[in-house]
Write a protein that holds these residues in place. Structure first.
Motif, short mmCIF file in Angstrom:
data_model
loop_
_atom_site.label_atom_id
_atom_site.label_comp_id
_atom_site.label_asym_id
_atom_site.label_seq_id
_atom_site.Cartn_x
_atom_site.Cartn_y
_atom_site.Cartn_z
N ILE A 233 -15.11 -6.24 13.04
CA ILE A 233 -15.52 -5.18 12.13
C ILE A 233 -16.19 -5.77 10.89
O ILE A 233 -17.21 -5.28 10.41
N GLU A 234 -15.62 -6.85 10.37
CA GLU A 234 -16.17 -7.48 9.16
C GLU A 234 -17.57 -8.03 9.40
O GLU A 234 -18.48 -7.83 8.58
N ILE A 235 -17.76 -8.71 10.54
CA ILE A 235 -19.08 -9.28 10.82
C ILE A 235 -20.11 -8.17 10.97
O ILE A 235 -21.22 -8.24 10.41
N ILE A 236 -19.77 -7.12 11.69
CA ILE A 236 -20.72 -6.03 11.88
C ILE A 236 -21.06 -5.37 10.55
O ILE A 236 -22.22 -5.02 10.29
N TYR A 237 -20.08 -5.22 9.69
CA TYR A 237 -20.32 -4.51 8.42
C TYR A 237 -21.08 -5.36 7.41
O TYR A 237 -22.02 -4.90 6.77
N ASP A 238 -20.69 -6.63 7.26
CA ASP A 238 -21.22 -7.44 6.16
C ASP A 238 -22.18 -8.54 6.58
O ASP A 238 -22.79 -9.18 5.71
N PHE A 239 -22.35 -8.80 7.89
CA PHE A 239 -23.09 -9.99 8.28
C PHE A 239 -24.19 -9.72 9.30
O PHE A 239 -24.61 -10.63 10.01
N VAL A 240 -24.67 -8.49 9.37
CA VAL A 240 -25.79 -8.15 10.26
C VAL A 240 -27.03 -7.96 9.40
O VAL A 240 -27.00 -7.27 8.39
N LEU A 241 -28.13 -8.58 9.83
CA LEU A 241 -29.40 -8.45 9.11
C LEU A 241 -30.50 -7.97 10.06
O LEU A 241 -30.59 -8.42 11.20
N PHE A 242 -31.32 -7.05 9.56
CA PHE A 242 -32.56 -6.66 10.24
C PHE A 242 -33.70 -7.19 9.38
O PHE A 242 -33.93 -6.72 8.27
N ASP A 243 -34.38 -8.19 9.90
CA ASP A 243 -35.32 -8.96 9.09
C ASP A 243 -36.69 -9.00 9.75
O ASP A 243 -36.94 -9.81 10.64
#
Length: 295
Positions: A233-243
């Motif tokens: 949950i933490e990675i999906i919330y805070d560590f996903v980037l669309f670049d």
């Protein structure tokens, strides 16, 4: 079943037990012969939202919005996935009646990971332009957030990665991946590789972290780390980037470096994150700046 099939089946059985017994995911079953498999299991999502206290009207409207967003055939997989991610992260804006204010229907409880319904299904047959069957699909509140392909030890993880890359094409089951955040592949010798939608094979990552249980197989020990409910949950919330048309997930050192910096900032302390050439400084800066802005 031939010997090769037996070997792969044994691995899959073990990984199913790992999710069920150690990670405490609900086992939904073998869905090979189930005909209506979807990346949005509406009954499961409805049950979760009802448990959270949303009215039937708001739930119906939220389901419609996420369904339409996930299956916009006029857009690319990247765009649909990005739009779904916004709904996952910020909620679906709906209103019960005309003239009333919009309110967010939150599809995931980001603050209390254990309050979400984590589940897996195996042999999930998807009826796309061509039928495909991912080995294991990870669902959170009925929404498919991860796909895992497993291979026997003598077959490269690359085969599993390429399998998922092919499956993302429109000619196959591309629309299923509109909700997917993690694309995973593994075997008992090479361990686990991960990426996300659109990640080329050469950019799939290995999670590197000290693990106390040295007797645990590489595949198992890193599934336990990445798919831990709180961390997923933490990675999906805070560590996903669309670049710029590319979706990115963090490498382990970017994750741990950013988390360490967050603690310094909470204490209003400065500090230095040591980097080497090519270690992803820009992504860490973006992740940290994004977190600072929100917190």
């Amino acid at each position: 079943m031939n010997t090769v099939g037996q070997i792969e089946r044994l691995t899959q059985n073990r990984i199913v037990r790992l999710f069920r017994d150690e990670l405490k995911y609900t086992y939904l079953g073998n869905w090979e012969d189930r005909t209506n498999n979807s990346n949005i299991e509406e009954e499961l999502l409805t049950n979760y939202l009802a448990k959270k206290g949303y009215s039937p009207t708001l739930i119906t409207k939220a389901l419609y919005e996420i369904r339409v967003t996930a299956n916009n055939y006029n857009e690319s997989l990247y765009t649909n996935n990005k739009n779904i991610y916004k709904l996952l992260r910020y909620g679906v804006q709906v209103k019960a009646k005309a003239g009333e204010n919009y309110e967010p229907v939150k599809l995931i409880d980001w603050k209390e990971p254990e309050e979400n319904d984590f589940a897996i299904a195996e042999e999930v047959t998807i009826q796309g332009n061509r039928e495909k069957r991912p080995d294991i699909v990870l669902y959170v509140n009925g929404i498919a957030l991860g796909v895992l392909e497993l291979k026997r030890s003598t077959v490269s993880i690359g085969d599993g990665i390429r399998q998922s890359i092919v499956n993302q094409q429109k000619e196959f089951i591309g629309s299923f991946f509109s909700t997917v955040q993690f694309v995973l592949a593994g075997n008992n010798t090479e361990g686990l590789s991960y990426g996300t939608i659109g990640t080329p094979e050469k950019f799939f990552l290995k999670w590197k972290e000290d693990v106390e249980d040295v007797s645990c197989l590489p595949l198992d020990k890193y599934l336990l780390k990445i798919c831990n409910k709180k961390r997923l949950i933490e990675i999906i919330y805070d560590f996903v980037l669309f670049d710029g048309g590319i979706k990115k997930l963090p490498r382990a050192h970017q994750y741990f470096g950013t988390k360490a910096a967050q603690e310094h900032i909470r204490r209003r302390e400065g500090g230095i994150i040591w980097h080497t050439h090519g270690s992803g400084k820009s992504i860490v800066m973006v992740l940290l700046a994004k977190w600072i802005l929100e917190n």
